[in-house]
Every structure is written in C-alpha cells, then in structure tokens.
Design an enzyme around this catalytic site. Structure first.
Site, PDB file in Angstrom:
ATOM      1  N   ARG A  73      35.540  32.602  38.155  1.00 16.81           N
ATOM      2  CA  ARG A  73      35.522  33.970  38.700  1.00 16.81           C
ATOM      3  C   ARG A  73      36.432  34.099  39.925  1.00 16.81           C
ATOM      4  O   ARG A  73      37.534  34.611  39.844  1.00 16.81           O
ATOM      5  CB  ARG A  73      34.074  34.354  39.037  1.00 16.81           C
ATOM      6  CG  ARG A  73      33.854  35.820  39.305  1.00 16.81           C
ATOM      7  CD  ARG A  73      34.276  36.315  40.662  1.00 16.81           C
ATOM      8  NE  ARG A  73      33.616  35.642  41.780  1.00 16.81           N
ATOM      9  CZ  ARG A  73      33.976  35.830  43.038  1.00 16.81           C
ATOM     10  NH1 ARG A  73      34.980  36.627  43.361  1.00 16.81           N
ATOM     11  NH2 ARG A  73      33.353  35.187  44.017  1.00 16.81           N
ATOM     12  N   ASP A  74      36.004  33.569  41.069  1.00 16.39           N
ATOM     13  CA  ASP A  74      36.811  33.698  42.297  1.00 16.39           C
ATOM     14  C   ASP A  74      38.167  33.038  42.089  1.00 16.39           C
ATOM     15  O   ASP A  74      39.205  33.536  42.517  1.00 16.39           O
ATOM     16  CB  ASP A  74      36.070  33.018  43.467  1.00 16.39           C
ATOM     17  CG  ASP A  74      36.504  33.526  44.836  1.00 16.39           C
ATOM     18  OD1 ASP A  74      37.618  34.074  44.937  1.00 16.39           O
ATOM     19  OD2 ASP A  74      35.744  33.361  45.801  1.00 16.39           O
TER      20      ASP A  74
ATOM     21  N   HIS B  12      30.196  29.780  51.505  1.00 15.67           N
ATOM     22  CA  HIS B  12      31.304  30.095  50.588  1.00 15.67           C
ATOM     23  C   HIS B  12      32.562  30.107  51.452  1.00 15.67           C
ATOM     24  O   HIS B  12      32.847  31.097  52.133  1.00 15.67           O
ATOM     25  CB  HIS B  12      31.009  31.465  49.941  1.00 15.67           C
ATOM     26  CG  HIS B  12      32.069  32.001  49.039  1.00 15.67           C
ATOM     27  ND1 HIS B  12      31.876  32.162  47.678  1.00 15.67           N
ATOM     28  CD2 HIS B  12      33.330  32.447  49.270  1.00 15.67           C
ATOM     29  CE1 HIS B  12      32.971  32.695  47.136  1.00 15.67           C
ATOM     30  NE2 HIS B  12      33.873  32.883  48.090  1.00 15.67           N
TER      31      HIS B  12
ATOM     32  N   HIS C  36      36.572  29.679  52.005  1.00 14.18           N
ATOM     33  CA  HIS C  36      37.963  29.570  51.534  1.00 14.18           C
ATOM     34  C   HIS C  36      38.704  28.631  52.493  1.00 14.18           C
ATOM     35  O   HIS C  36      38.289  28.437  53.639  1.00 14.18           O
ATOM     36  CB  HIS C  36      38.596  30.961  51.459  1.00 14.18           C
ATOM     37  CG  HIS C  36      38.099  31.747  50.269  1.00 14.18           C
ATOM     38  ND1 HIS C  36      38.823  31.903  49.118  1.00 14.18           N
ATOM     39  CD2 HIS C  36      36.921  32.378  50.059  1.00 14.18           C
ATOM     40  CE1 HIS C  36      38.120  32.608  48.240  1.00 14.18           C
ATOM     41  NE2 HIS C  36      36.953  32.923  48.793  1.00 14.18           N
TER      42      HIS C  36
ATOM     43  N   CYS D   9      41.115  36.416  46.848  1.00 15.75           N
ATOM     44  CA  CYS D   9      40.612  37.745  46.521  1.00 15.75           C
ATOM     45  C   CYS D   9      41.787  38.710  46.542  1.00 15.75           C
ATOM     46  O   CYS D   9      42.578  38.711  47.477  1.00 15.75           O
ATOM     47  CB  CYS D   9      39.554  38.157  47.542  1.00 15.75           C
ATOM     48  SG  CYS D   9      39.010  39.861  47.341  1.00 15.75           S
TER      49      CYS D   9
ATOM     50  N   ASN E 283      38.995  28.836  47.321  1.00 19.51           N
ATOM     51  CA  ASN E 283      37.800  28.228  47.905  1.00 19.51           C
ATOM     52  C   ASN E 283      38.073  26.746  48.100  1.00 19.51           C
ATOM     53  O   ASN E 283      38.951  26.181  47.462  1.00 19.51           O
ATOM     54  CB  ASN E 283      36.628  28.343  46.927  1.00 19.51           C
ATOM     55  CG  ASN E 283      36.170  29.760  46.753  1.00 19.51           C
ATOM     56  OD1 ASN E 283      36.751  30.508  45.985  1.00 19.51           O
ATOM     57  ND2 ASN E 283      35.155  30.140  47.477  1.00 19.51           N
TER      58      ASN E 283
HETATM   59  P1  HMG Z   1      35.399  53.249  42.274  1.00 19.79           P
HETATM   60  O1  HMG Z   1      36.742  53.648  41.757  1.00 19.79           O
HETATM   61  O2  HMG Z   1      34.932  53.811  43.574  1.00 19.79           O
HETATM   62  O3  HMG Z   1      34.276  53.444  41.152  1.00 19.79           O
HETATM   63  O4  HMG Z   1      35.371  51.659  42.366  1.00 19.79           O
HETATM   64  P2  HMG Z   1      33.703  54.717  40.438  1.00 19.79           P
HETATM   65  O5  HMG Z   1      32.243  54.526  40.316  1.00 19.79           O
HETATM   66  O6  HMG Z   1      34.208  55.967  41.085  1.00 19.79           O
HETATM   67  O7  HMG Z   1      34.337  54.597  38.968  1.00 19.79           O
HETATM   68  C1  HMG Z   1      35.721  54.751  38.728  1.00 19.79           C
HETATM   69  C2  HMG Z   1      36.060  54.198  37.347  1.00 19.79           C
HETATM   70  O8  HMG Z   1      35.734  52.806  37.263  1.00 19.79           O
HETATM   71  C3  HMG Z   1      35.269  54.841  36.217  1.00 19.79           C
HETATM   72  O9  HMG Z   1      36.106  54.784  35.063  1.00 19.79           O
HETATM   73  C4  HMG Z   1      34.111  53.891  36.010  1.00 19.79           C
HETATM   74  O10 HMG Z   1      33.564  53.953  34.726  1.00 19.79           O
HETATM   75  C5  HMG Z   1      34.788  52.559  36.238  1.00 19.79           C
HETATM   76  P3  HMG Z   1      36.986  56.040  34.605  1.00 19.79           P
HETATM   77  O11 HMG Z   1      35.991  57.157  34.455  1.00 19.79           O
HETATM   78  O12 HMG Z   1      37.959  56.306  35.728  1.00 19.79           O
HETATM   79  O13 HMG Z   1      37.615  55.576  33.349  1.00 19.79           O
HETATM   80  N1  HMG Z   1      33.828  51.537  36.697  1.00 19.79           N
HETATM   81  C6  HMG Z   1      33.597  50.375  36.080  1.00 19.79           C
HETATM   82  N2  HMG Z   1      34.111  49.809  34.970  1.00 19.79           N
HETATM   83  C7  HMG Z   1      33.618  48.613  34.605  1.00 19.79           C
HETATM   84  N3  HMG Z   1      32.679  47.934  35.291  1.00 19.79           N
HETATM   85  C8  HMG Z   1      32.154  48.458  36.420  1.00 19.79           C
HETATM   86  C9  HMG Z   1      32.613  49.722  36.848  1.00 19.79           C
HETATM   87  N4  HMG Z   1      32.308  50.500  37.889  1.00 19.79           N
HETATM   88  C10 HMG Z   1      33.043  51.611  37.793  1.00 19.79           C
HETATM   89  N5  HMG Z   1      31.238  47.775  37.099  1.00 19.79           N
HETATM   90  C11 HMG Z   1      34.176  49.603  42.197  1.00 19.79           C
HETATM   91  C12 HMG Z   1      34.223  50.985  42.825  1.00 19.79           C
HETATM   92  C13 HMG Z   1      33.096  48.823  42.913  1.00 19.79           C
HETATM   93  C14 HMG Z   1      33.836  49.748  40.720  1.00 19.79           C
HETATM   94  C15 HMG Z   1      35.555  48.950  42.373  1.00 19.79           C
HETATM   95  O14 HMG Z   1      35.938  49.041  43.700  1.00 19.79           O
HETATM   96  C16 HMG Z   1      35.585  47.514  41.931  1.00 19.79           C
HETATM   97  O15 HMG Z   1      35.449  47.204  40.761  1.00 19.79           O
HETATM   98  N6  HMG Z   1      35.764  46.572  42.894  1.00 19.79           N
HETATM   99  C17 HMG Z   1      35.693  45.162  42.603  1.00 19.79           C
HETATM  100  C18 HMG Z   1      36.593  44.417  43.495  1.00 19.79           C
HETATM  101  C19 HMG Z   1      36.471  42.941  43.221  1.00 19.79           C
HETATM  102  O16 HMG Z   1      36.060  42.508  42.163  1.00 19.79           O
HETATM  103  N7  HMG Z   1      36.886  42.135  44.220  1.00 19.79           N
HETATM  104  C20 HMG Z   1      36.875  40.727  44.105  1.00 19.79           C
HETATM  105  C21 HMG Z   1      35.505  40.135  44.112  1.00 19.79           C
HETATM  106  S1  HMG Z   1      34.756  40.043  45.730  1.00 19.79           S
HETATM  107  C22 HMG Z   1      35.307  38.551  46.359  1.00 19.79           C
HETATM  108  O17 HMG Z   1      36.175  37.935  45.796  1.00 19.79           O
HETATM  109  C23 HMG Z   1      34.624  38.015  47.577  1.00 19.79           C
HETATM  110  C24 HMG Z   1      33.653  36.870  47.274  1.00 19.79           C
HETATM  111  O18 HMG Z   1      34.303  35.786  46.629  1.00 19.79           O
HETATM  112  C25 HMG Z   1      33.062  36.340  48.584  1.00 19.79           C
HETATM  113  C26 HMG Z   1      34.154  36.094  49.610  1.00 19.79           C
HETATM  114  O19 HMG Z   1      34.983  35.197  49.455  1.00 19.79           O
HETATM  115  O20 HMG Z   1      34.164  36.905  50.541  1.00 19.79           O
HETATM  116  C27 HMG Z   1      32.477  37.335  46.411  1.00 19.79           C
HETATM  117 MG    MG Z   2      35.545  34.319  47.631  1.00 23.83          MG
END
Ligand code: HMG
Ligand code: MG
Length: 302
Positions: free
Chosen positions: A15-16, A207, A209, A240, A249
């Site tokens: 994933r990450d 966690h 990095h 990310c 990480n």
């Molecule tokens: P948004 O645009 O505000 O969402 O995004 P929305 O609710 O307004 O929906 C917009 C569109 O997205 C719609 O589709 C929804 O259906 C779709 P449309 O009508 O335009 O065709 N949608 C989805 N589709 C599939 N699965 C879903 C979903 N939700 C909405 N779950 C949202 C808000 C949270 C969805 C967006 O910002 C997003 O997906 N962000 C994810 C970012 C991400 O994955 N970042 C990396 C992971 S975090 C990380 O790496 C940190 C970590 O490792 C810890 C660390 O190191 O800090 C965990």
């Molecule tokens: Mg991370």
C-alpha cells in the site's frame, strides 16, 4: 528502558510502498508481493487503499488485489478507508482491519483527504461505527506527527488533540506517523507520549519514513518506550503522493535485522523477506532501498 521481547511488524509495502509508483504495477505483482510477505512470516499486511482512483490511481485495483490473495490463517489483511464509500468496498472485499487516516496538520489534511481535521473526524465516525459493528478492527493513523511538508514543525499538542478525537469516535489503535521522515528520536518520543495520553502502549504503533535516515534511530527510541508495533515497508518502498520529496518507510529488512540482533522476536524469516524485497525491486527495476537487504544480496552473490 522497557524493551519489548516481541515486536509485530505490519508490512505496508503493497500500500504505502506502491501507492506513489508512477508505473502501473499489475494486480498480479501486488498479489505476488503479498504472498511472499506472508511466506516470510508477516502476520499483518497493509494490502491496498479504498480511496478515490482519481486521487491515487495506483490503488484503483484494490478489490482485484484483495480477491486474488490466497489468505493464510493468522494473517491480518488491512486497508485504508477515508470514508463510507471506501469502507463499503473494504467490507465487500473481506478485510480484517481498516485504517482511518487523519493528520496533525491542517494543511496536510486538506491536501491528502480534501477536508479539515474536524471534518475528517466527522467523516471517520460512521466508518468506525460500521466497521466495528462488522467485527473489523479499526486502526487510526496520524500523519505529520512531527513535521508537515506545508506547515513545518508540528507540536506534540496537535498529536494529542487528534489522538483524543479519534479515541472519542472509537478508533481502537493509533499509529503515529512521521510522514516525511523529518523526525529525530526525542521528537518522535514526544509525539508518541502525546498519543499515549489517550492510548495504552499496547494500542500504539510507529510509522516512520526514512527520508533523513532517522527511521531506525526513531524505531529504537520508540522501542525504549515499550512500543511493540511498527509499520515498515519491504525494500524500503514508498512515499505519499501528497508529501512530495518524502521517501519510503523504514525497510522491513533493516528493522528485522536490528531486532534480531537485539534478541527481540518478530517471527519473520529474514532470508525470505529479502526474497520478497528482491521480487518487487526486480519488477520496479531498482535495487532494494535497504542496507540489510543489500548486504545479504551481496553476500549471496559472492
Ligand atoms: P473528494 O474529492 O473530496 O471526495 O476526495 P468526494 O466525496 O467529493 O467524491 C469525489 C469523487 O470521488 C466521487 O466520484 C466519489 O464517488 C469518489 P465522481 O462522482 O466524481 O465520479 N470517491 C471515491 N471513489 C472510490 N473510493 C472512495 C471514494 N471516495 C470518494 N473511497 C477523498 C476525498 C478522501 C476521497 C480523496 O481525497 C482521497 O481519496 N484521498 C486519498 C489520498 C491518499 O490515499 N493518500 C495516501 C494515503 S495516506 C498516507 O500515505 C499516509 C500514511 O502512510 C501515514 C503517514 O505516513 O503519514 C497512512
Ligand atoms: Mg506513510
């Protein structure tokens, strides 16, 4: 010093590790990686994210990857779920654990999940409730727990606040994340202490990095506090998309080597783990970003 005698590592490589890759990694390769990690003895694997495919295209094959895994008893499969839509996909795929991911910094929350910290908690609340009602474990993650790419240094009080809010909505476990790898041991200890105000040491994980090469030192600092769960990434994969410049990480291989040397049990076979890292690194056409893996591969080649 209260070093644990046993440590659980959650490999977040699929994933990450892969979410930030520019080239498409086919589902079968991701599945192959998960299989090799469980063969190596990993008991928990962060497989994918049920996030918007527009935001993170690499994770668009989430359901396919989950469906392709030959599950092993005793292994916990976790995925990221930012909202109810994500949770629905996650539950349909039969996950054991979901991760709601918030941030200690407002700017990062906006960039990563398109809402404020407060809004994120309101979004997570029904996710947590529905997940727990389905018997799925809920882990939380606090990104930018020591530093933010947009706001700079992050005070421990901000970690304390998010930990408190997550505890209030029923999040069972708290991951303290140094998203951009700027932390150093004492700062990381302060961030962990802030989370420990609301979670017991058994419900906390690190966690880290490794952008500035501090992640092993930070892991040792957390071990000294008794923290016994860590997210690590095979071959040091990762980053990310919303934290530019941050690297992967800490490599699972490096942490396992350190823990083995300290007499701390992980249940992981380091040789098989190196094979898993080699497999994905070959696919990505690069060397594993792990000193221990490199040393072991060099020794094998000699
Ligand atoms: P948004 O645009 O505000 O969402 O995004 P929305 O609710 O307004 O929906 C917009 C569109 O997205 C719609 O589709 C929804 O259906 C779709 P449309 O009508 O335009 O065709 N949608 C989805 N589709 C599939 N699965 C879903 C979903 N939700 C909405 N779950 C949202 C808000 C949270 C969805 C967006 O910002 C997003 O997906 N962000 C994810 C970012 C991400 O994955 N970042 C990396 C992971 S975090 C990380 O790496 C940190 C970590 O490792 C810890 C660390 O190191 O800090 C965990
Ligand atoms: Mg991370």
């Amino acid at each position: 010093m209260k070093l644990p005698s046993r440590v659980v590592l959650v490999d977040v490589g699929p994933r990450d590790g892969l979410q930030n890759e520019k080239q498409t990694v086919p589902a079968e390769v991701k599945i192959g990686l998960v299989h090799r990690l469980q063969d190596a003895g990993l008991k928990e694997i962060e497989v994918t994210s049920f996030v918007s495919p527009k935001w993170v295209p690499q994770m668009a094959d989430n359901a396919q990857v989950m469906a392709g895994i030959q599950r092993r008893a005793g292994v916990r499969y976790a995925v990221l779920t930012p909202n109810m839509k994500g949770l629905e996909g996650a539950l349909a795929s039969g996950v054991d654990e979901v991760v709601v991911f918030g941030a200690a910094s407002e700017a990062f929350s906006q960039k990563n999940i398109n809402c404020s910290i407060e809004e994120s908690i309101a979004r997570f609340a029904p996710v947590v409730e529905a997940a727990r009602a389905s018997g799925v474990v809920v882990r939380g993650a606090i990104s930018c727990a020591v530093g933010c790419p947009y706001e700079g240094e992050v005070a421990p009080e901000r970690v304390e606040r998010v930990a408190r809010l997550m505890k209030q909505i029923g999040v069972q476990h708290m991951g303290v994340a140094d998203t951009i790898g700027v932390g150093t041991p004492l700062k990381v200890q302060r961030a962990l202490e802030a989370a420990l105000k609301h979670y017991s040491v058994d419900d906390i994980s690190g966690h880290f990095h490794d952008t500035y090469g501090q992640a092993l030192g930070n892991t040792l600092a957390a071990l000294e506090m008794g923290v016994w769960r860590y997210d690590t990434s095979v071959a040091g994969l990762g980053g990310c998309p919303y934290a530019k410049g941050a690297t992967g990480n800490v490599a699972t291989e490096d942490v396992v080597y350190m823990l083995q040397g300290m007499g701390i049990e992980t249940g992981i076979d380091l040789d098989k783990l190196v094979d898993a890292g080699h497999y994905i690194s070959e696919f990505l056409q690069r060397k594993p970003n792990s000193r221990a893996a490199t040393a072991i591969l060099n020794k094998r080649a000699a």
